[in-house]
Design a protein around this motif. Structure first.
Motif, PDB file in Angstrom:
ATOM      1  N   SER A  29       0.743  -1.116  -0.056  1.00  0.00           N
ATOM      2  CA  SER A  29      -0.208   0.154  -0.100  1.00  0.00           C
ATOM      3  C   SER A  29       1.033   1.170  -0.009  1.00  0.00           C
ATOM      4  O   SER A  29       0.260   2.415  -0.259  1.00  0.00           O
ATOM      5  CB  SER A  29      -1.018   0.141   1.317  1.00  0.00           C
ATOM      6  OG  SER A  29      -0.209  -0.391   2.426  1.00  0.00           O
ATOM      7  N   GLY A  30       2.078   1.138  -0.131  1.00  0.00           N
ATOM      8  CA  GLY A  30       2.797   2.371   0.147  1.00  0.00           C
ATOM      9  C   GLY A  30       4.519   2.127   0.326  1.00  0.00           C
ATOM     10  O   GLY A  30       4.695   1.049   0.821  1.00  0.00           O
ATOM     11  N   VAL A  31       5.203   3.296   0.140  1.00  0.00           N
ATOM     12  CA  VAL A  31       6.806   2.992   0.407  1.00  0.00           C
ATOM     13  C   VAL A  31       7.275   4.264   0.748  1.00  0.00           C
ATOM     14  O   VAL A  31       6.545   5.468   0.478  1.00  0.00           O
ATOM     15  CB  VAL A  31       7.609   2.530  -0.900  1.00  0.00           C
ATOM     16  CG1 VAL A  31       7.162   1.130  -1.253  1.00  0.00           C
ATOM     17  CG2 VAL A  31       7.550   3.482  -1.838  1.00  0.00           C
ATOM     18  N   ASN A  32       8.397   4.467   1.644  1.00  0.00           N
ATOM     19  CA  ASN A  32       9.001   5.683   1.872  1.00  0.00           C
ATOM     20  C   ASN A  32      10.096   5.432   2.453  1.00  0.00           C
ATOM     21  O   ASN A  32      10.772   4.531   3.047  1.00  0.00           O
ATOM     22  CB  ASN A  32       7.842   6.635   3.066  1.00  0.00           C
ATOM     23  CG  ASN A  32       8.015   5.678   4.184  1.00  0.00           C
ATOM     24  OD1 ASN A  32       7.146   4.968   4.413  1.00  0.00           O
ATOM     25  ND2 ASN A  32       8.992   5.836   5.289  1.00  0.00           N
ATOM     26  N   GLY A  33      11.187   6.530   2.244  1.00  0.00           N
ATOM     27  CA  GLY A  33      12.673   6.542   2.843  1.00  0.00           C
ATOM     28  C   GLY A  33      12.409   6.691   4.559  1.00  0.00           C
ATOM     29  O   GLY A  33      11.527   7.455   4.761  1.00  0.00           O
ATOM     30  N   GLU A  34      13.266   6.181   5.249  1.00  0.00           N
ATOM     31  CA  GLU A  34      13.103   6.211   6.471  1.00  0.00           C
ATOM     32  C   GLU A  34      14.176   7.226   7.189  1.00  0.00           C
ATOM     33  O   GLU A  34      14.976   7.588   6.424  1.00  0.00           O
ATOM     34  CB  GLU A  34      13.226   4.722   7.087  1.00  0.00           C
ATOM     35  CG  GLU A  34      12.074   4.016   7.368  1.00  0.00           C
ATOM     36  CD  GLU A  34      10.961   4.699   8.476  1.00  0.00           C
ATOM     37  OE1 GLU A  34      11.523   5.809   9.110  1.00  0.00           O
ATOM     38  OE2 GLU A  34      10.000   4.946   8.042  1.00  0.00           O
ATOM     39  N   VAL A  35      14.381   6.956   8.404  1.00  0.00           N
ATOM     40  CA  VAL A  35      14.985   8.456   9.345  1.00  0.00           C
ATOM     41  C   VAL A  35      16.363   7.864   9.158  1.00  0.00           C
ATOM     42  O   VAL A  35      17.323   8.939   8.975  1.00  0.00           O
ATOM     43  CB  VAL A  35      14.633   8.146  10.644  1.00  0.00           C
ATOM     44  CG1 VAL A  35      15.583   9.249  11.700  1.00  0.00           C
ATOM     45  CG2 VAL A  35      13.056   8.610  10.905  1.00  0.00           C
ATOM     46  N   ASN A  55      18.164   5.742  14.326  1.00  0.00           N
ATOM     47  CA  ASN A  55      17.009   4.721  14.591  1.00  0.00           C
ATOM     48  C   ASN A  55      17.211   3.561  14.298  1.00  0.00           C
ATOM     49  O   ASN A  55      17.994   2.855  13.209  1.00  0.00           O
ATOM     50  CB  ASN A  55      15.802   5.556  13.613  1.00  0.00           C
ATOM     51  CG  ASN A  55      15.066   6.620  14.190  1.00  0.00           C
ATOM     52  OD1 ASN A  55      15.392   7.485  14.980  1.00  0.00           O
ATOM     53  ND2 ASN A  55      13.883   6.608  13.970  1.00  0.00           N
ATOM     54  N   GLY A  56      16.211   2.591  14.938  1.00  0.00           N
ATOM     55  CA  GLY A  56      16.364   1.324  14.840  1.00  0.00           C
ATOM     56  C   GLY A  56      15.222   1.011  13.542  1.00  0.00           C
ATOM     57  O   GLY A  56      14.820   1.775  12.822  1.00  0.00           O
ATOM     58  N   ALA A  57      15.030  -0.298  13.446  1.00  0.00           N
ATOM     59  CA  ALA A  57      13.918  -0.589  12.389  1.00  0.00           C
ATOM     60  C   ALA A  57      12.856  -1.447  12.870  1.00  0.00           C
ATOM     61  O   ALA A  57      13.208  -2.429  13.663  1.00  0.00           O
ATOM     62  CB  ALA A  57      14.752  -1.611  11.394  1.00  0.00           C
ATOM     63  N   GLY A  58      11.702  -0.962  12.886  1.00  0.00           N
ATOM     64  CA  GLY A  58      10.431  -1.611  13.266  1.00  0.00           C
ATOM     65  C   GLY A  58       9.485  -2.431  12.234  1.00  0.00           C
ATOM     66  O   GLY A  58       9.757  -2.323  10.892  1.00  0.00           O
ATOM     67  N   GLU A  65      15.526  -5.290  22.136  1.00  0.00           N
ATOM     68  CA  GLU A  65      15.447  -4.747  23.225  1.00  0.00           C
ATOM     69  C   GLU A  65      16.844  -3.971  23.044  1.00  0.00           C
ATOM     70  O   GLU A  65      16.818  -2.818  23.622  1.00  0.00           O
ATOM     71  CB  GLU A  65      16.425  -5.797  24.424  1.00  0.00           C
ATOM     72  CG  GLU A  65      17.871  -6.376  24.113  1.00  0.00           C
ATOM     73  CD  GLU A  65      17.436  -7.459  23.123  1.00  0.00           C
ATOM     74  OE1 GLU A  65      18.678  -8.176  22.691  1.00  0.00           O
ATOM     75  OE2 GLU A  65      16.490  -8.100  22.679  1.00  0.00           O
ATOM     76  N   ARG A  66      17.748  -4.038  21.942  1.00  0.00           N
ATOM     77  CA  ARG A  66      18.604  -3.048  21.418  1.00  0.00           C
ATOM     78  C   ARG A  66      17.805  -1.814  20.604  1.00  0.00           C
ATOM     79  O   ARG A  66      18.265  -0.842  20.580  1.00  0.00           O
ATOM     80  CB  ARG A  66      19.379  -3.826  20.112  1.00  0.00           C
ATOM     81  CG  ARG A  66      20.407  -4.556  20.856  1.00  0.00           C
ATOM     82  CD  ARG A  66      21.366  -5.297  19.959  1.00  0.00           C
ATOM     83  NE  ARG A  66      20.888  -6.212  18.952  1.00  0.00           N
ATOM     84  CZ  ARG A  66      20.816  -5.966  17.618  1.00  0.00           C
ATOM     85  NH1 ARG A  66      20.851  -4.891  17.108  1.00  0.00           N
ATOM     86  NH2 ARG A  66      20.122  -7.101  16.842  1.00  0.00           N
ATOM     87  N   ARG A  67      16.462  -2.089  20.313  1.00  0.00           N
ATOM     88  CA  ARG A  67      15.687  -1.127  19.538  1.00  0.00           C
ATOM     89  C   ARG A  67      14.808  -0.268  20.619  1.00  0.00           C
ATOM     90  O   ARG A  67      14.800   0.974  20.493  1.00  0.00           O
ATOM     91  CB  ARG A  67      14.979  -1.608  18.442  1.00  0.00           C
ATOM     92  CG  ARG A  67      13.881  -0.826  17.810  1.00  0.00           C
ATOM     93  CD  ARG A  67      13.102  -1.415  16.767  1.00  0.00           C
ATOM     94  NE  ARG A  67      11.898  -0.979  16.709  1.00  0.00           N
ATOM     95  CZ  ARG A  67      10.529  -1.220  17.379  1.00  0.00           C
ATOM     96  NH1 ARG A  67      10.643  -2.297  17.906  1.00  0.00           N
ATOM     97  NH2 ARG A  67       9.427  -0.541  16.821  1.00  0.00           N
ATOM     98  N   MET A  68      13.968  -0.910  21.430  1.00  0.00           N
ATOM     99  CA  MET A  68      13.116  -0.419  22.384  1.00  0.00           C
ATOM    100  C   MET A  68      13.631   0.148  23.505  1.00  0.00           C
ATOM    101  O   MET A  68      13.673  -0.571  24.560  1.00  0.00           O
ATOM    102  CB  MET A  68      12.054  -1.539  22.600  1.00  0.00           C
ATOM    103  CG  MET A  68      11.129  -1.771  21.433  1.00  0.00           C
ATOM    104  SD  MET A  68       9.757  -2.641  21.690  1.00  0.00           S
ATOM    105  CE  MET A  68       8.750  -1.859  22.675  1.00  0.00           C
ATOM    106  N   THR A  69      14.263   1.206  23.487  1.00  0.00           N
ATOM    107  CA  THR A  69      15.023   1.617  24.694  1.00  0.00           C
ATOM    108  C   THR A  69      14.193   3.010  25.241  1.00  0.00           C
ATOM    109  O   THR A  69      14.738   3.620  26.122  1.00  0.00           O
ATOM    110  CB  THR A  69      16.352   2.531  24.172  1.00  0.00           C
ATOM    111  OG1 THR A  69      16.332   3.352  23.147  1.00  0.00           O
ATOM    112  CG2 THR A  69      17.184   1.156  23.640  1.00  0.00           C
TER     113      THR A  69
END
Length: 381
Positions: A213-219, A270-273, A316-320
């Protein structure tokens, strides 16, 4: 306020082989003698790898049940049922158009089973799901909750790496680009890195019949996102896994590595979700849906630890609590708040119905596991 200077890269990545020869042969030799090529795709032994192999069919199947079962060497994927028993069965579950071979050729999403066995009493034991087959349990849960028509929209983030150095594509060799800020949804040299992969993947998914449904560049520079959905029930997991397979195949052609690691670069990046947007007939019902969403959030809070444990390795490395994440130790939900476990859109309290976003899953989530838990927690317990 002036933005930090962002420099482009002189990095060059080339395919291992001459792609023009492949394109010539595939576009010239279009007569397959009435045969169909079917690429069977399945999840490998580490739970994150996708494997595939092709076979020839005499005619186009109308539905997955028309496709023959197949098998593979489980000892080569870490999935063998036993030390002297390596055979694993493939059962076709979903069919998509093949964007690589084109024509009437197909991609087939499969799940994995131990083969039938003759028991000591002479009876035959039917195929049984192997331990890494997470689809089987998810399909059972979706069947129990089908009257609620659970819809899923999954946001898949990924990071592109130089396959030789394992460093983000387009980053200075052994160094770092300008800090985060100018890259999200950006356009321009040095800002948008390897857009070609994102665009080719987008087109291939549309061709295949994936509900992208869509695409975008990330942080993070060299990080991208695409969204699959809304899709109903088990199709959420099927389509996300197939979209990942297509992405890996595209990166293979460019000789680039795609990683779903939830924190590919440590530090102030930023991490990746793998955020999952979720709704049911109850949450979508005008007038009362907002109340149902609040009930869902209360249920999710009670099982927070169970969900977190299954929402992706290395999460755990991402969700800080930083970089647009909540702290994984605590559950919270809020309207318009991207630092919460669950984000409810601003218009939901206004419209009194809608959906909400579970922001806890990592980019390496198993969508079968995550969607199963959401349905189980909110609808079946």
């Amino acid at each position: 306020m002036s933005a930090p200077a962002v420099f482009s890269t002189d990095e060059r990545i080339g395919s291992l082989l001459d792609q023009s020869i492949t394109r010539h042969m595939m576009s010239t030799l279009t007569d397959q003698g009435g045969k169909i090529c079917a690429e069977y795709v399945w999840i490998g032994g580490n739970g994150g790898d996708v494997r595939s192999k092709g076979r020839t069919l005499d005619k186009m199947p109308e539905k997955p049940e028309d496709l023959p079962m197949w098998n593979y060497d489980g000892s080569s994927t870490g999935q063998a049922p036993g030390p002297t028993d390596s055979e694993v069965y493939l059962v076709a579950r979903a069919i998509y158009k093949d964007p690589f071979r084109g024509g009437d050729n197909i991609l087939v999403m499969c799940d994995t089973y131990e083969p039938p066995r003759i028991m000591p009493d002479g009876s035959v034991k039917d195929i049984t799901p192997i331990p890494t087959n997470t689809r089987h349990a998810a399909a059972e849960i979706m069947k129990r909750a089908e009257d609620e028509e659970p819809w899923f929209g999954i946001e898949q983030e990924y990071t592109l790496l130089n396959a030789l150095t394992k460093w983000p594509l387009g980053w200075p060799k052994g160094g770092y680009p300008a800090p985060q800020g100018p890259y999200y949804c950006a356009a321009g040299a040095g800002l948008s890195i390897a857009r070609d992969i994102c665009e080719v993947h987008y087109r291939c998914c549309l061709y295949a019949g994936i509900a992208i449904s869509g695409v975008n560049g990330e942080v993070l520079p060299s990080q991208w996102e695409y969204q699959v959905g809304p899709v109903i029930g088990i199709a959420g997991g099927d389509q996300l896994w197939m979209s990942r397979y297509i992405l890996h195949r595209i990166c293979e052609m460019y000789n680039v590595e795609c990683t779903f690691d939830p924190k590919p670069i440590p530090g102030d990046w930023n991490g990746a979700g793998g955020h999952v947007n979720y709704s049911t007939n109850g949450t979508r019902k005008e007038g009362t849906g907002w109340e149902v969403i609040q009930e869902h959030c209360a249920k999710l809070g009670k099982r927070h630890a169970i969900h977190i444990a299954a929402y992706g390795e290395g999460n755990e490395r991402r969700m800080t609590g930083m970089h647009e994440t909540s702290n994984m130790e605590n559950f919270a939900w809020g309207v318009g708040n991207r630092a919460c476990s669950i984000r409810v859109g601003r218009m939901v309290p206004v419209d009194k119905c809608g959906y909400y976003e579970d922001r806890r899953p990592a980019s390496n989530l198993d969508p079968y596991v995550v969607t199963k838990l959401l349905v189980e927690t909110t609808l079946l317990l």
